[in-house]
Design a protein around this motif. Structure first.
Motif, mmCIF file in Angstrom:
data_model
loop_
_atom_site.group_PDB
_atom_site.id
_atom_site.type_symbol
_atom_site.label_atom_id
_atom_site.label_comp_id
_atom_site.label_asym_id
_atom_site.label_seq_id
_atom_site.Cartn_x
_atom_site.Cartn_y
_atom_site.Cartn_z
ATOM 1 N N ILE A 450 -21.616 -0.228 4.591
ATOM 2 C CA ILE A 450 -20.992 1.089 4.438
ATOM 3 C C ILE A 450 -19.574 1.027 4.991
ATOM 4 C CG2 ILE A 450 -21.134 3.543 5.031
ATOM 5 C CD1 ILE A 450 -24.149 3.168 5.422
ATOM 6 N N ASP A 451 -18.616 1.304 4.146
ATOM 7 C CA ASP A 451 -17.211 1.316 4.570
ATOM 8 C C ASP A 451 -16.793 2.759 4.830
ATOM 9 O OD1 ASP A 451 -14.549 1.095 5.027
ATOM 10 O OD2 ASP A 451 -14.033 0.148 3.122
ATOM 11 N N ALA A 452 -16.798 3.142 6.119
ATOM 12 C CA ALA A 452 -16.356 4.485 6.513
ATOM 13 C C ALA A 452 -14.993 4.417 7.181
ATOM 14 C CB ALA A 452 -17.383 5.115 7.455
ATOM 15 N N GLY A 453 -14.251 3.359 6.902
ATOM 16 C CA GLY A 453 -12.963 3.146 7.545
ATOM 17 C C GLY A 453 -11.907 4.181 7.174
ATOM 18 N N GLN A 454 -12.095 4.853 6.042
ATOM 19 C CA GLN A 454 -11.125 5.865 5.603
ATOM 20 C C GLN A 454 -11.664 7.287 5.767
ATOM 21 O OE1 GLN A 454 -8.114 4.717 4.875
ATOM 22 N NE2 GLN A 454 -9.001 2.690 5.262
ATOM 23 N N LEU A 455 -12.726 7.402 6.545
ATOM 24 C CA LEU A 455 -13.376 8.706 6.722
ATOM 25 C C LEU A 455 -13.123 9.186 8.154
ATOM 26 C CD1 LEU A 455 -15.287 10.459 4.877
ATOM 27 C CD2 LEU A 455 -17.168 9.553 6.242
ATOM 28 N N TYR A 456 -12.132 10.050 8.349
ATOM 29 C CA TYR A 456 -11.793 10.513 9.694
ATOM 30 C C TYR A 456 -10.872 11.715 9.616
ATOM 31 C CZ TYR A 456 -7.539 7.887 8.643
ATOM 32 O OH TYR A 456 -6.404 7.409 8.045
ATOM 33 N N ARG A 457 -10.683 12.339 10.776
ATOM 34 C CA ARG A 457 -9.659 13.388 10.868
ATOM 35 C C ARG A 457 -8.758 13.034 12.043
ATOM 36 N NH1 ARG A 457 -13.531 18.411 12.897
ATOM 37 N NH2 ARG A 457 -13.899 17.652 15.030
ATOM 38 N N LYS A 458 -7.496 13.346 11.910
ATOM 39 C CA LYS A 458 -6.508 13.009 12.933
ATOM 40 C C LYS A 458 -6.638 13.928 14.145
ATOM 41 C CE LYS A 458 -3.911 9.598 11.354
ATOM 42 N NZ LYS A 458 -3.657 8.368 12.140
ATOM 43 N N LEU A 459 -6.377 13.346 15.333
ATOM 44 C CA LEU A 459 -6.318 14.153 16.547
ATOM 45 C C LEU A 459 -4.932 14.775 16.681
ATOM 46 C CD1 LEU A 459 -8.063 11.803 19.162
ATOM 47 C CD2 LEU A 459 -9.058 13.771 18.009
ATOM 48 N N ARG A 460 -4.878 15.927 17.289
ATOM 49 C CA ARG A 460 -3.573 16.553 17.521
ATOM 50 C C ARG A 460 -2.786 15.766 18.574
ATOM 51 N NH1 ARG A 460 -5.152 22.676 18.762
ATOM 52 N NH2 ARG A 460 -6.889 21.555 19.722
ATOM 53 N N LYS A 461 -3.508 15.145 19.512
ATOM 54 C CA LYS A 461 -2.847 14.359 20.546
ATOM 55 C C LYS A 461 -3.648 13.081 20.758
ATOM 56 C CE LYS A 461 -1.603 14.356 25.451
ATOM 57 N NZ LYS A 461 -1.719 15.073 26.746
ATOM 58 N N ASN A 462 -2.949 11.956 20.786
ATOM 59 C CA ASN A 462 -3.621 10.682 20.996
ATOM 60 C C ASN A 462 -4.270 10.627 22.375
ATOM 61 O OD1 ASN A 462 -2.524 10.089 18.552
ATOM 62 N ND2 ASN A 462 -1.464 8.217 19.212
ATOM 63 N N LEU A 463 -5.426 9.965 22.430
ATOM 64 C CA LEU A 463 -6.111 9.711 23.691
ATOM 65 C C LEU A 463 -6.156 8.202 23.878
ATOM 66 C CD1 LEU A 463 -9.082 12.213 23.298
ATOM 67 C CD2 LEU A 463 -7.025 12.530 24.681
ATOM 68 N N GLY A 464 -5.154 7.657 24.577
ATOM 69 C CA GLY A 464 -5.024 6.211 24.631
ATOM 70 C C GLY A 464 -4.697 5.702 23.235
ATOM 71 N N ALA A 465 -5.487 4.692 22.764
ATOM 72 C CA ALA A 465 -5.288 4.171 21.410
ATOM 73 C C ALA A 465 -5.980 5.048 20.364
ATOM 74 C CB ALA A 465 -5.826 2.743 21.321
ATOM 75 N N LYS A 466 -6.789 5.969 20.818
ATOM 76 C CA LYS A 466 -7.563 6.810 19.892
ATOM 77 C C LYS A 466 -6.676 7.895 19.288
ATOM 78 C CE LYS A 466 -11.684 9.808 19.824
ATOM 79 N NZ LYS A 466 -12.419 9.134 18.744
ATOM 80 N N GLY A 495 -12.225 8.526 1.674
ATOM 81 C CA GLY A 495 -13.651 8.694 1.460
ATOM 82 C C GLY A 495 -14.447 7.481 1.876
ATOM 83 N N ILE A 496 -15.699 7.481 1.503
ATOM 84 C CA ILE A 496 -16.653 6.469 1.928
ATOM 85 C C ILE A 496 -17.047 5.597 0.748
ATOM 86 C CG2 ILE A 496 -18.692 7.922 1.502
ATOM 87 C CD1 ILE A 496 -19.865 6.826 4.116
ATOM 88 N N ALA A 497 -17.391 4.350 1.010
ATOM 89 C CA ALA A 497 -17.883 3.435 -0.017
ATOM 90 C C ALA A 497 -19.091 2.704 0.546
ATOM 91 C CB ALA A 497 -16.797 2.446 -0.425
ATOM 92 N N ALA A 498 -20.002 2.298 -0.317
ATOM 93 C CA ALA A 498 -21.205 1.604 0.142
ATOM 94 C C ALA A 498 -21.737 0.706 -0.962
ATOM 95 C CB ALA A 498 -22.271 2.616 0.566
ATOM 96 N N GLN A 499 -22.304 -0.429 -0.532
ATOM 97 C CA GLN A 499 -22.946 -1.347 -1.469
ATOM 98 C C GLN A 499 -24.192 -1.913 -0.812
ATOM 99 O OE1 GLN A 499 -20.531 -4.180 -3.694
ATOM 100 N NE2 GLN A 499 -18.667 -3.176 -2.982
ATOM 101 N N VAL A 500 -25.151 -2.310 -1.647
ATOM 102 C CA VAL A 500 -26.397 -2.900 -1.163
ATOM 103 C C VAL A 500 -26.492 -4.328 -1.688
ATOM 104 C CG1 VAL A 500 -28.919 -2.749 -1.170
ATOM 105 C CG2 VAL A 500 -27.540 -0.650 -1.076
ATOM 106 N N PHE A 501 -26.848 -5.250 -0.806
ATOM 107 C CA PHE A 501 -26.881 -6.670 -1.156
ATOM 108 C C PHE A 501 -28.235 -7.277 -0.800
ATOM 109 C CE2 PHE A 501 -22.546 -5.491 -0.205
ATOM 110 C CZ PHE A 501 -21.816 -6.071 -1.234
#
Length: 782
Positions: A450-466, A495-501
């Motif tokens: 499951i590739d959820a690498g593009q599934l997020y919302r930005k923080l208004r203020k960074n918390l360290g590297a986050k 969005g999200i992507a997924a494959q089954v192998f």
């Protein structure tokens, strides 16, 4: 808990550092006081309602029962917790009765600390709190700090209170206390520019992990649940798992008894975790201090669920002695058996590079899975790793073998790629591995990526590297994709992507492709000259001979110091044995004898160049036999190596002739899985005589390797990809190794077409136009 209450508590505690500790501690050391004092205040608040009962029990044991040692069980029953305090003091009483004498307060404070049960005293010791009390006393701030922590305007107790103005102060539940404590840890680590991720995993990541681990079995949880984290840090994974199952402020998903287990190597973090277990009513004895890799603290114990975010990119070199003795693995947690290419089972190396031990923590959890013979539900694991766990390590190496062991046993359910910059201390890509030894039927033999690498919302203020996070909606989407084992193609860049192998899709054979050695040979004085020197000491011996000439044979001892000093100046870093060999007369005499023997051969055989090394070698052998020379095999080979070199136009060097009976030939064909006509492709070349085959020496510099997918025939791959380009190559099947790797880029890469030349030209012209206008404007202004 209420967000406003949470923020108010964190802000108040955070302010204590600036109000009381400035100029007393450097900023990075504030946490050394604040964290243990928060723990102490919470434990004190929990014990306060039963203080009288504990003192009565103590009096009974001392005055009536005449116990010589305290009955700890009786004291625990009186306190209502697994810890107690038998001193006359509480923090509030210390504050109420304090005078201007800091020394008296220090004495009373230490009596109070000494009155705790052994499990709390261990926490106090790990926090080094007594030293902090002494330091605060010497700086006259101990009472000020105590005033703050017992302030009537803040409620760190689990009971509702009112402040002096009559305003209600809501109680702080154990869950709320955990949130406050973890927020303080995160803020201190961020403030000190430390790696918060070593102790604190983002809440939404843990939320995702708990859903993935528990949701598939939430309707069939056992009556007694054990949860384990081998790198538990401050205990966030453990307590959030418990909250998920039995949330004291929300839904109760099961009436199961939940027992938490963990191990942590950092003393302070261990103290935080253990105190958190006490605060929340868990057994603190299940949290152990020390290296998980060095000592199997929970040997023989298995767990229902395991969640962890082990350290990655961290060396385990100092712990190797406890895991392996030379090449032999001595810790059974890291001993695995795998089959070689021919199906023979053998011990395999299942330890990663010494520079990164994260996969050892995964193997620790695999070792602690409940066998299905003990529990029908088996075990489920969620573990966070960086990308190296997916693909580093060659076939047959430790990392690859660990992946192979897990996948071939069909324990890997899914791997979830997380967004970059999701963690506090690193911006790299991370992944959650999901393992189970009791897969659902539709998952048998399968792995979902499951590739959820593009599934997020930005923080208004960074918390360290986050700088981003998962929303609850994102978590629900990922869990749904996992639960339904969906296959999804990402549309666009979001969005999200997924494959089954199939499991075998990640496996490959590393096949060794050999090519024949082709050598020319010729005796020349220049080539023989190198035999004067040992090849492992070529540079210093060559210098010594050039500097001192024949005196290296007649007066070596006189030049020993100069030779060794030269080696030091050149920073050759010779060890003791090498230095001794270099200045040994026996070494020089041995090499001179070898040179003389080679010179004698040259005089007998001549200096003609040979295009067929096989003929040249036969002449050398014949001459040595005629001369009755007593050269060892290594000495003869040293001479041959000195006067031969690779040339693509030379004849192949014959290694030997193999003669096979009909039975032996049949065994060989069965072993290789080929027909007799194909034997040349496996390094056996028919001579024309029945049952006789030539084998050629291999040229190491031309050796190559091909990674052939497990699902593909090695021979068909060889015929298609190798043979047309290198007709004389053959397959060395005996050197074949099986490897496993998982490449998200390979499966989820989306090609972005390059822009057309017209688009690029238009952009360049536009930029030139803008720059011309700017230059004109500047010139006009001038």
């Amino acid at each position: 808990m209420n967000t406003a209450v949470h923020n108010k508590l964190v802000s108040f505690i955070w302010s204590i550092a600036d109000d009381c500790l400035r100029d007393v501690y450097v900023r990075g050391k504030y946490r050394d006081v604040i964290l243990p004092m928060v723990v102490l205040r919470r434990l004190d608040a929990l014990l306060e309602p039963t203080k009288k009962a504990v003192m009565e029990e103590l009096a009974f044991q001392r005055d009536e029962a005449k116990f010589t040692e305290w009955d700890k069980n009786g004291l625990r029953q009186a306190s209502g917790y697994v810890f107690y305090n038998i001193s006359e003091w509480t923090l509030q009483r210390l504050q109420n009765t304090a005078t201007n004498s800091q020394q008296i307060l220090q004495g009373n404070f230490e009596d109070y600390l000494n009155g705790f049960s052994a499990n709390v005293r261990e926490i106090i010791e790990k926090f080094n709190l007594k030293s902090q009390v002494k330091h605060m006393t010497s700086k006259n701030v101990l009472l000020t700090v105590l005033d703050k922590f017992t302030s009537p305007y803040i409620n760190l107790t689990p009971f509702e209170k009112t402040d002096p103005e009559g305003r209600k102060l809501p109680p702080l539940s154990n869950l709320g206390m955990g949130y406050v404590f973890e927020e303080l840890i995160r803020k201190f680590n961020e403030e000190n520019n430390e790696e918060a991720g070593e102790h604190f995993t983002p809440r939404e990541v843990i939320d995702l992990m708990t859903h993935i681990v528990f949701d598939p079995v939430k309707n069939n949880l056992p009556p007694v649940i054990t949860i384990y984290d081998p790198a538990c840090g401050s205990g966030g994974m453990l307590t959030e798992s418990q909250n998920f199952i039995k949330d004291p402020e929300g839904e109760i998903r099961a009436k199961s008894d939940v027992h938490l287990y963990g191990k942590e190597i950092n003393d302070e973090t261990y103290a935080i975790c253990k105190s958190d277990m006490m605060i929340k009513g868990n057994n603190p004895e299940n949290i152990r201090n020390g290296s998980t890799l060095s000592t199997d603290e929970f040997a023989g114990k298995n767990f229902n669920f395991m969640l962890s975010n082990p350290p990655y990119g961290k060396s385990w070199a100092s712990e190797q002695k406890n895991i392996r003795d030379g090449k032999a693995i001595i810790d059974p947690r890291f001993q695995v058996k795998l089959k070689d290419y021919w199906g023979k089972e053998e011990e395999a190396d299942a330890t990663p590079r010494s520079s990164d031990g994260q996969l050892l923590f995964l193997m620790e959890m695999v070792n602690k899975m409940k066998p299905l013979s003990q529990s029908l539900s088996g075990s489920r694991i969620a573990s966070v790793h960086n990308g190296s766990s997916l693909f580093t390590g060659d076939a047959g190496g430790g990392e690859s073998n660990i992946r192979r062991y897990i996948i071939e046993n069909d324990w890997l359910e899914a791997v979830i790629q997380l967004p970059n910059n999701l963690f506090y201390n690193t911006g790299i890509t991370t992944y959650i591995w999901i393992l189970s030894n009791n897969k659902a039927a539709n998952r048998n033999g399968k792995v979902q990526l499951i590739d959820a690498g593009q599934l997020y919302r930005k923080l208004r203020k960074n918390l360290g590297a986050k700088n981003c996070e998962f929303s609850p909606e994102h978590i629900r989407e990922i869990v749904k994709v996992y639960a339904e084992m969906q296959t999804i193609e990402r549309k666009g860049e979001e969005g999200i992507a997924a494959q089954v192998f199939d499991n075998s899709d990640f496996g490959y054979c590393k096949v060794t492709i050999e090519r024949p050695k082709r050598l020319k040979a010729q005796f020349t004085a220049e080539r023989l000259a190198q035999l004067r020197f040992d090849k492992t000491l070529l540079e210093p011996m060559a210098w010594a001979y050039s500097a001192f000439g024949e005196e290296v044979y007649t007066a070596l001892a006189r030049h020993e110091k100069a030779i060794l000093e030269w080696c030091e100046k050149q920073e050759l870093n010779l060890n003791t044995k090498q230095a001794k060999t270099l200045v040994s007369a026996a070494t020089w005499d041995k090499q001179l004898e070898l040179l003389n023997a080679a010179t004698k051969l040259m005089e007998a055989i001549g200096t003609d160049e040979y295009n067929d090394f096989n003929i040249f070698r036969k002449k050398v052998d014949a001459q040595l036999k005629e001369d009755k020379a007593k050269l060892s095999t290594s000495e003869k080979n040293a001479i041959l190596n000195a006067v031969s070199w690779y040339d693509a136009d030379a004849e192949k060097v014959i290694k030997g002739i193999t003669k096979l009976s009909g039975e032996e030939l049949e065994k060989l064909l069965t072993h290789l899985g080929c027909e007799e006509s194909q034997l040349a492709d496996y390094g056996y070349y028919a001579t024309g005589k029945k049952g006789e085959y030539l084998e050629y020496e291999t040229e190491n510099d031309l050796r190559d390797f091909e990674n052939v997918p497990l699902k593909e025939s090695i021979y068909e791959y060889f015929l298609r990809e190798v043979k047309p380009h290198v007709p004389e190559a053959w397959i060395n099947l005996d050197a074949t190794k099986i490897g496993y790797e998982i490449s998200f880029n390979k499966y989820f890469y989306q090609h972005k077409p390059l822009r057309s030349l017209e688009e690029v030209s238009d952009d360049i012209l536009m930029l030139e136009k803008e720059s011309d206008g700017l230059i004109s404007e500047i010139l006009n202004l001038a």
